[in-house]
Every structure is written in C-alpha cells, then in structure tokens.
Motif scaffolding. Structure first.
Motif, PDB file in Angstrom:
ATOM      1  N   GLN A 100      31.124  82.911  31.416  1.00  0.00           N
ATOM      2  CA  GLN A 100      31.584  81.965  32.426  1.00  0.00           C
ATOM      3  C   GLN A 100      31.763  80.560  31.835  1.00  0.00           C
ATOM      4  N   ILE A 101      30.837  80.149  30.986  1.00  0.00           N
ATOM      5  CA  ILE A 101      30.928  78.822  30.352  1.00  0.00           C
ATOM      6  C   ILE A 101      32.169  78.750  29.467  1.00  0.00           C
ATOM      7  N   ILE A 102      32.425  79.784  28.681  1.00  0.00           N
ATOM      8  CA  ILE A 102      33.590  79.782  27.789  1.00  0.00           C
ATOM      9  C   ILE A 102      34.879  79.761  28.598  1.00  0.00           C
ATOM     10  N   ILE A 103      34.948  80.532  29.660  1.00  0.00           N
ATOM     11  CA  ILE A 103      36.136  80.510  30.522  1.00  0.00           C
ATOM     12  C   ILE A 103      36.344  79.098  31.069  1.00  0.00           C
ATOM     13  N   PHE A 104      35.264  78.454  31.475  1.00  0.00           N
ATOM     14  CA  PHE A 104      35.353  77.078  31.978  1.00  0.00           C
ATOM     15  C   PHE A 104      35.842  76.127  30.891  1.00  0.00           C
ATOM     16  N   LEU A 105      35.303  76.257  29.681  1.00  0.00           N
ATOM     17  CA  LEU A 105      35.684  75.365  28.591  1.00  0.00           C
ATOM     18  C   LEU A 105      37.134  75.567  28.167  1.00  0.00           C
ATOM     19  N   ILE A 120      36.616  57.787  39.920  1.00  0.00           N
ATOM     20  CA  ILE A 120      37.196  59.118  39.760  1.00  0.00           C
ATOM     21  C   ILE A 120      36.722  59.725  38.438  1.00  0.00           C
ATOM     22  N   ARG A 121      36.773  58.928  37.378  1.00  0.00           N
ATOM     23  CA  ARG A 121      36.298  59.399  36.066  1.00  0.00           C
ATOM     24  C   ARG A 121      34.827  59.805  36.135  1.00  0.00           C
ATOM     25  N   PHE A 122      34.022  58.955  36.765  1.00  0.00           N
ATOM     26  CA  PHE A 122      32.591  59.245  36.865  1.00  0.00           C
ATOM     27  C   PHE A 122      32.361  60.571  37.592  1.00  0.00           C
ATOM     28  N   GLU A 123      33.048  60.767  38.697  1.00  0.00           N
ATOM     29  CA  GLU A 123      32.901  62.001  39.475  1.00  0.00           C
ATOM     30  C   GLU A 123      33.359  63.215  38.662  1.00  0.00           C
ATOM     31  N   TYR A 124      34.488  63.090  37.993  1.00  0.00           N
ATOM     32  CA  TYR A 124      35.044  64.196  37.209  1.00  0.00           C
ATOM     33  C   TYR A 124      34.102  64.572  36.062  1.00  0.00           C
ATOM     34  N   TYR A 125      33.666  63.573  35.312  1.00  0.00           N
ATOM     35  CA  TYR A 125      32.780  63.860  34.182  1.00  0.00           C
ATOM     36  C   TYR A 125      31.407  64.334  34.643  1.00  0.00           C
ATOM     37  N   SER A 126      30.960  63.896  35.800  1.00  0.00           N
ATOM     38  CA  SER A 126      29.688  64.403  36.346  1.00  0.00           C
ATOM     39  C   SER A 126      29.791  65.890  36.661  1.00  0.00           C
ATOM     40  N   GLN A 127      30.931  66.292  37.214  1.00  0.00           N
ATOM     41  CA  GLN A 127      31.129  67.711  37.514  1.00  0.00           C
ATOM     42  C   GLN A 127      31.184  68.540  36.235  1.00  0.00           C
ATOM     43  N   VAL A 143      20.327  77.475  23.545  1.00  0.00           N
ATOM     44  CA  VAL A 143      21.148  77.706  22.353  1.00  0.00           C
ATOM     45  C   VAL A 143      22.633  77.759  22.724  1.00  0.00           C
ATOM     46  N   MET A 144      22.907  78.203  23.940  1.00  0.00           N
ATOM     47  CA  MET A 144      24.295  78.373  24.376  1.00  0.00           C
ATOM     48  C   MET A 144      25.075  77.062  24.309  1.00  0.00           C
ATOM     49  N   VAL A 145      24.445  75.966  24.677  1.00  0.00           N
ATOM     50  CA  VAL A 145      25.125  74.668  24.657  1.00  0.00           C
ATOM     51  C   VAL A 145      25.504  74.307  23.224  1.00  0.00           C
ATOM     52  N   GLU A 146      24.586  74.491  22.298  1.00  0.00           N
ATOM     53  CA  GLU A 146      24.862  74.171  20.889  1.00  0.00           C
ATOM     54  C   GLU A 146      25.941  75.087  20.310  1.00  0.00           C
ATOM     55  N   ARG A 147      25.899  76.355  20.657  1.00  0.00           N
ATOM     56  CA  ARG A 147      26.893  77.311  20.125  1.00  0.00           C
ATOM     57  C   ARG A 147      28.304  76.977  20.583  1.00  0.00           C
ATOM     58  N   ASN A 148      28.425  76.412  21.755  1.00  0.00           N
ATOM     59  CA  ASN A 148      29.754  76.149  22.313  1.00  0.00           C
ATOM     60  C   ASN A 148      30.165  74.689  22.207  1.00  0.00           C
ATOM     61  N   ARG A 149      29.377  73.876  21.529  1.00  0.00           N
ATOM     62  CA  ARG A 149      29.686  72.454  21.385  1.00  0.00           C
ATOM     63  C   ARG A 149      31.073  72.185  20.799  1.00  0.00           C
ATOM     64  N   PRO A 150      31.566  72.987  19.826  1.00  0.00           N
ATOM     65  CA  PRO A 150      32.919  72.720  19.296  1.00  0.00           C
ATOM     66  C   PRO A 150      34.021  72.794  20.359  1.00  0.00           C
ATOM     67  N   ARG A 151      33.782  73.519  21.434  1.00  0.00           N
ATOM     68  CA  ARG A 151      34.788  73.629  22.498  1.00  0.00           C
ATOM     69  C   ARG A 151      34.810  72.410  23.417  1.00  0.00           C
ATOM     70  N   PHE A 152      33.780  71.580  23.366  1.00  0.00           N
ATOM     71  CA  PHE A 152      33.688  70.422  24.265  1.00  0.00           C
ATOM     72  C   PHE A 152      34.808  69.420  24.010  1.00  0.00           C
ATOM     73  N   ARG A 153      35.194  69.263  22.763  1.00  0.00           N
ATOM     74  CA  ARG A 153      36.220  68.282  22.414  1.00  0.00           C
ATOM     75  C   ARG A 153      37.523  68.549  23.176  1.00  0.00           C
ATOM     76  N   LEU A 206      37.849  70.152  25.931  1.00  0.00           N
ATOM     77  CA  LEU A 206      37.588  69.922  27.356  1.00  0.00           C
ATOM     78  C   LEU A 206      37.786  68.452  27.698  1.00  0.00           C
ATOM     79  N   TYR A 207      37.227  67.570  26.876  1.00  0.00           N
ATOM     80  CA  TYR A 207      37.352  66.134  27.141  1.00  0.00           C
ATOM     81  C   TYR A 207      38.749  65.614  26.806  1.00  0.00           C
TER      82      TYR A 207
END
Length: 192
Positions: free
Chosen positions: A52-57, A87-94, A118-128, A130-131
């Motif tokens: 679910q996290i990967i689909i979201f990212l 708007i930015r604050f709300e979006y990034y909070s979500q 561990v899941m957060v660290e494993r998927n950290r490369p996908r965060f970029r 997303l942002y």
C-alpha cells in the motif's frame, strides 16, 4: 492487499482486531509458543502495508483527501483561500501521515515495531519523486491562478484615470463596449 490504508482504515482495524482475537484465543487455550506464528503474521502485515505504501509513493493522486481551494480576488490581488502556505501545509501533513504510518504500526510479535520501522528506510528513495510531484502540483495550481490574471487586471487599476487617458473618441468607447460584450459572453460559456 488492495485495501486502502487511509480510505478504508476501518477495514484494516477490523482485520487486525480479528487476528488479535484469534491469537488471544489460542493463548487462552494454552498454546504458549506462538512466537513464530505471530512473526509470520507480522511479515504478512508487512507485505500488505508495504504494498500500500509503495502504491501511494508511485501514484498518490486518488489516495489523499481533497483540499478545498477557492480562487478569490481580494485587495486588488488574485489569491487562494486558504493561502498557498496553508494548502502546502495541509498537503504535506497528509503525505507525512501516510508515509509515517509504518512507524506507529503495531503487529503481533514483541519486536514488531522495529520490523515496521524498517519499511520507511527501505522506501526512502521513492520519497523524492513524491515531493517532486507535489511541487509540480503546486506549480500547476499557481499557473491556473495566473491564467485568470488578465481577466481581473481592470480591478487592479484606477479605471477613471485609465478612461481619461485612453478613451478620448467615441470610437474608443464603442470598441471597448464591444470587447466587454465579447468578454461577458466568454464568461457565460465558462460558467455553464
């Protein structure tokens, strides 16, 4: 696997509650060595949660709740209500709420919290990405606002001074009335 974490959180909670009830029932019946059984279910939960996290990212377009934004003309400026910062604050909070979900996720085994962190660290490369997508969305929002600037430009100047400067002949007045009529017809088409 296809149960959305945010929109169907009650389904997740009910399933977890059911699994916890089953494990508690086994413990009450005298089964004491359930560590591997709990660990097995933690890994199953991990896989479903990470899916679910990967689909979201990858594509969070339909995952986040809508943010109501109005475009208003106030103080001789075209503005967003709420402000772009809000708007930015709300979006990034979500986004943060979704991405940090594994940090607060509790499984069945004693050390399950460490497993899900561990899941957060494993998927950290996908965060970029997303942002980056979030920045593009805000850029498109500002471009949409800027499309309306020519339509409200007369509200930003002193009309009386403008008329005295540019409308000296009756032909000038006639031409501008025709332009206003065309403009109002275009606006009427947009509102339909």
């Amino acid at each position: 696997m296809n149960t959305d974490l945010l929109k169907q959180s009650n389904v997740w909670k009910e399933e977890l509650k059911s699994l916890r009830g089953s494990i508690n029932s086994l413990e009450r019946k005298g089964y004491t060595n359930l560590h591997l059984f709990k660990l097995h279910w933690d890994y199953q939960l991990y896989k479903a949660l990470e899916h679910q996290i990967i689909i979201f990212l990858i594509d969070n377009k339909d995952k986040l709740p809508d943010i109501k934004v109005d475009l208003v003309f106030r103080d001789q400026k075209l503005q967003f209500r709420p402000t772009i910062e809000e708007i930015r604050f709300e979006y990034y909070s979500q986004i943060k709420k979704y991405v940090e979900m594994p940090l607060n996720f509790h499984g069945f085994s004693d050390n399950s919290n460490q497993l899900f962190r561990v899941m957060v660290e494993r998927n950290r490369p996908r965060f970029r990405k997303l942002y980056d997508r979030a920045d593009k969305n805000f850029q498109r929002l500002c471009e949409f606002r800027d499309l309306w600037l020519p339509w409200v430009s007369l509200g930003c100047v002193n009309l009386e001074n403008l008329c005295h400067t540019h409308l000296s002949l009756w032909e000038d007045w006639d031409q501008n009335f025709k332009c206003c009529k065309n403009f109002s017809q275009k606006i009427a088409k947009i509102q339909k």
